[in-house]
Design an enzyme around this catalytic site. Structure first.
Site, mmCIF file in Angstrom:
data_model
loop_
_atom_site.group_PDB
_atom_site.id
_atom_site.type_symbol
_atom_site.label_atom_id
_atom_site.label_comp_id
_atom_site.label_asym_id
_atom_site.label_seq_id
_atom_site.Cartn_x
_atom_site.Cartn_y
_atom_site.Cartn_z
ATOM 1 N N ARG A 1 0.830 -1.209 0.000
ATOM 2 C CA ARG A 1 0.000 0.000 0.000
ATOM 3 C C ARG A 1 0.865 1.259 0.000
ATOM 4 O O ARG A 1 0.564 2.235 -0.697
ATOM 5 C CB ARG A 1 -0.912 -0.010 1.233
ATOM 6 C CG ARG A 1 -1.880 1.157 1.318
ATOM 7 C CD ARG A 1 -2.940 0.906 2.384
ATOM 8 N NE ARG A 1 -3.930 1.965 2.418
ATOM 9 C CZ ARG A 1 -3.906 2.979 3.280
ATOM 10 N NH1 ARG A 1 -2.948 3.045 4.186
ATOM 11 N NH2 ARG A 1 -4.848 3.900 3.254
ATOM 12 N N HIS B 1 0.771 4.276 -2.730
ATOM 13 C CA HIS B 1 0.565 5.676 -2.340
ATOM 14 C C HIS B 1 1.745 6.542 -2.768
ATOM 15 O O HIS B 1 1.556 7.728 -3.065
ATOM 16 C CB HIS B 1 0.357 5.769 -0.831
ATOM 17 C CG HIS B 1 -1.029 5.409 -0.398
ATOM 18 N ND1 HIS B 1 -1.720 6.099 0.580
ATOM 19 C CD2 HIS B 1 -1.868 4.421 -0.804
ATOM 20 C CE1 HIS B 1 -2.917 5.558 0.753
ATOM 21 N NE2 HIS B 1 -3.027 4.528 -0.073
ATOM 22 N N ASP B 2 2.936 5.993 -2.786
ATOM 23 C CA ASP B 2 4.093 6.739 -3.259
ATOM 24 C C ASP B 2 3.973 7.012 -4.753
ATOM 25 O O ASP B 2 4.110 8.153 -5.200
ATOM 26 C CB ASP B 2 5.374 5.956 -2.969
ATOM 27 C CG ASP B 2 6.630 6.719 -3.387
ATOM 28 O OD1 ASP B 2 6.675 7.948 -3.170
ATOM 29 O OD2 ASP B 2 7.554 6.093 -3.923
ATOM 30 N N VAL C 1 1.413 9.629 -6.203
ATOM 31 C CA VAL C 1 1.633 11.040 -5.858
ATOM 32 C C VAL C 1 3.069 11.391 -6.239
ATOM 33 O O VAL C 1 4.020 10.882 -5.639
ATOM 34 C CB VAL C 1 1.404 11.294 -4.352
ATOM 35 C CG1 VAL C 1 1.591 12.784 -4.033
ATOM 36 C CG2 VAL C 1 0.022 10.829 -3.929
ATOM 37 N N GLY D 1 4.758 10.280 -8.595
ATOM 38 C CA GLY D 1 5.487 9.149 -9.152
ATOM 39 C C GLY D 1 6.254 8.400 -8.085
ATOM 40 O O GLY D 1 6.280 8.779 -6.914
ATOM 41 N N ASP E 1 8.937 8.064 -6.355
ATOM 42 C CA ASP E 1 10.153 8.806 -6.027
ATOM 43 C C ASP E 1 10.479 8.794 -4.544
ATOM 44 O O ASP E 1 11.343 9.547 -4.081
ATOM 45 C CB ASP E 1 10.040 10.257 -6.507
ATOM 46 C CG ASP E 1 8.969 11.046 -5.762
ATOM 47 O OD1 ASP E 1 8.126 10.411 -5.068
ATOM 48 O OD2 ASP E 1 8.964 12.285 -5.854
ATOM 49 N N HIS F 1 -6.562 -5.795 -2.520
ATOM 50 C CA HIS F 1 -7.470 -5.738 -1.370
ATOM 51 C C HIS F 1 -7.925 -7.127 -0.927
ATOM 52 O O HIS F 1 -8.874 -7.246 -0.155
ATOM 53 C CB HIS F 1 -8.685 -4.864 -1.693
ATOM 54 C CG HIS F 1 -8.399 -3.402 -1.620
ATOM 55 N ND1 HIS F 1 -9.341 -2.435 -1.890
ATOM 56 C CD2 HIS F 1 -7.259 -2.727 -1.315
ATOM 57 C CE1 HIS F 1 -8.798 -1.232 -1.750
ATOM 58 N NE2 HIS F 1 -7.535 -1.386 -1.400
ATOM 59 N N ASP G 1 -4.383 -13.297 -2.984
ATOM 60 C CA ASP G 1 -4.863 -14.186 -4.045
ATOM 61 C C ASP G 1 -6.130 -13.585 -4.654
ATOM 62 O O ASP G 1 -6.452 -12.418 -4.395
ATOM 63 C CB ASP G 1 -5.098 -15.605 -3.525
ATOM 64 C CG ASP G 1 -6.106 -15.671 -2.384
ATOM 65 O OD1 ASP G 1 -6.901 -14.711 -2.227
ATOM 66 O OD2 ASP G 1 -6.106 -16.669 -1.643
#
Length: 319
Positions: free
Chosen positions: A55, A59-60, A63, A65, A67, A186, A247
């Site tokens: 996750r 999230h990185d 936003v 890219g 980086d 998820h 899975d």
């Protein structure tokens, strides 16, 4: 519109081309092994770290890219991405990245970027929990900017319907099929009640709860999630059975109306994505192949390479 899509696809293709398999083979040959060992040890103690690392990588990348900007701590004048309501209190696993970085700095000072460490950690989490293995190009550089207000503008919301999700993912270069495929993440991990409590109480003027949610699931969730604003905000598993295994059970759950978030269940209720859900629910191995390919593509979004950015000495601070 057509020109914009062509430009976006060209940009993503060039980003992929600028990354390389075995990028650290000469400069830090043990880099990927060190990451995998550290992640393996951490997940053995706390299995919940596997979905957390995946996750965090997502999230990185969504936003600014991929980086490593999500890893930066705030300064007195600038709240970083970590302070955004979408991240604060829900993102975790930073200590795993910090330990890995410290091990790599001892082995190969200022060589392996934090952005690559996070991408490798997410890949290893996928392997450990889902048995899904893929070769990941590297060579990402670390960004120097992290801004909390940019998070909500870029991340998909848990209340998005399929069309809004498709638009959000398309802005990062993903097809609808890739969007549905990545949503399979998820199948493990947890969500805070605040992300779906709107489906449980006073849903609309006609229904007390979201009619697209299985009544037995809704009853169980109401026993865990208070309906009052400002109350406790516990976490519950996305999938109650085998919550630490990655899975295709996520898709099978959607067929039973047991998607946790609005943005989950909408994938089955929308004609544009329902067929993909049914195919992924039926063909586990095909989903794993597509998931691996989508993860490689995710890791190429907006990367900095070459002389761009920097390689941080400490993942929480710019040099």
């Amino acid at each position: 519109m057509l020109f914009s899509l062509i430009f976006l696809c060209t940009t993503i293709s060039s980003s992929m081309a600028s990354l390389q398999l075995g990028f650290y083979q000469q400069t830090c040959p043990l880099a990927e092994s060190i990451v995998r060992l550290t992640v393996t040890e951490a997940v053995a103690v706390d299995p919940g770290l596997a979905p957390a690392l995946l996750r965090m990588h997502f999230h990185d990348c969504f936003v600014r890219g991929c980086d490593g900007s999500v890893l930066l701590e705030s300064t007195p004048t600038n709240p970083s991405e970590r302070e955004s309501p979408a991240n604060k209190g829900s993102l975790r696993g930073f200590e795993v990245i910090d330990i890995t970085k410290a091990n790599l700095e001892w082995q190969c000072p200022q060589t392996v970027s934090c952005a690559d460490i996070l991408a490798f950690a997410a890949r290893d989490a996928v392997l450990l929990t889902g048995g899904i293995e893929y070769a990941l190009p590297s060579g990402r550089r670390d960004g120097r900017v992290s801004s909390a207000p940019e998070v909500v503008k870029n991340l998909p919301s848990p209340v998005f319907d399929a069309e809004k999700l498709a638009q959000n993912f398309a802005s990062k270069g993903f097809t609808r099929r890739e969007m549905v495929t990545l949503s399979g993440a998820h199948s493990f991990g947890v969500s805070h009640c605040s992300s779906f409590v709107n489906r449980l109480y006073s849903f609309n003027a006609t229904h007390a709860q979201d009619p697209s949610m299985d009544p037995s699931l809704a009853a169980r969730l109401r026993s865990m999630c208070p309906g009052r604003a400002g109350g406790p905000n516990p976490t519950v598993p996305f999938v109650n059975r085998f919550p630490h295994k990655l899975d295709n059970k996520y898709y099978r759950n959607l067929k039973k109306m047991k998607g946790l978030l609005t943005s989950d269940q909408t994938l089955l209720s929308s004609q544009s994505t329902a067929g993909i859900v049914w195919r992924h629910a039926k063909h586990h191995h095909k989903w794993t192949d597509e998931f691996a390919a989508a993860m490689v593509k995710l890791g190429s979004v907006g990367v900095l390479t070459g002389d761009e950015g920097e390689v941080r000495k400490n993942c929480g601070f710019v040099n």
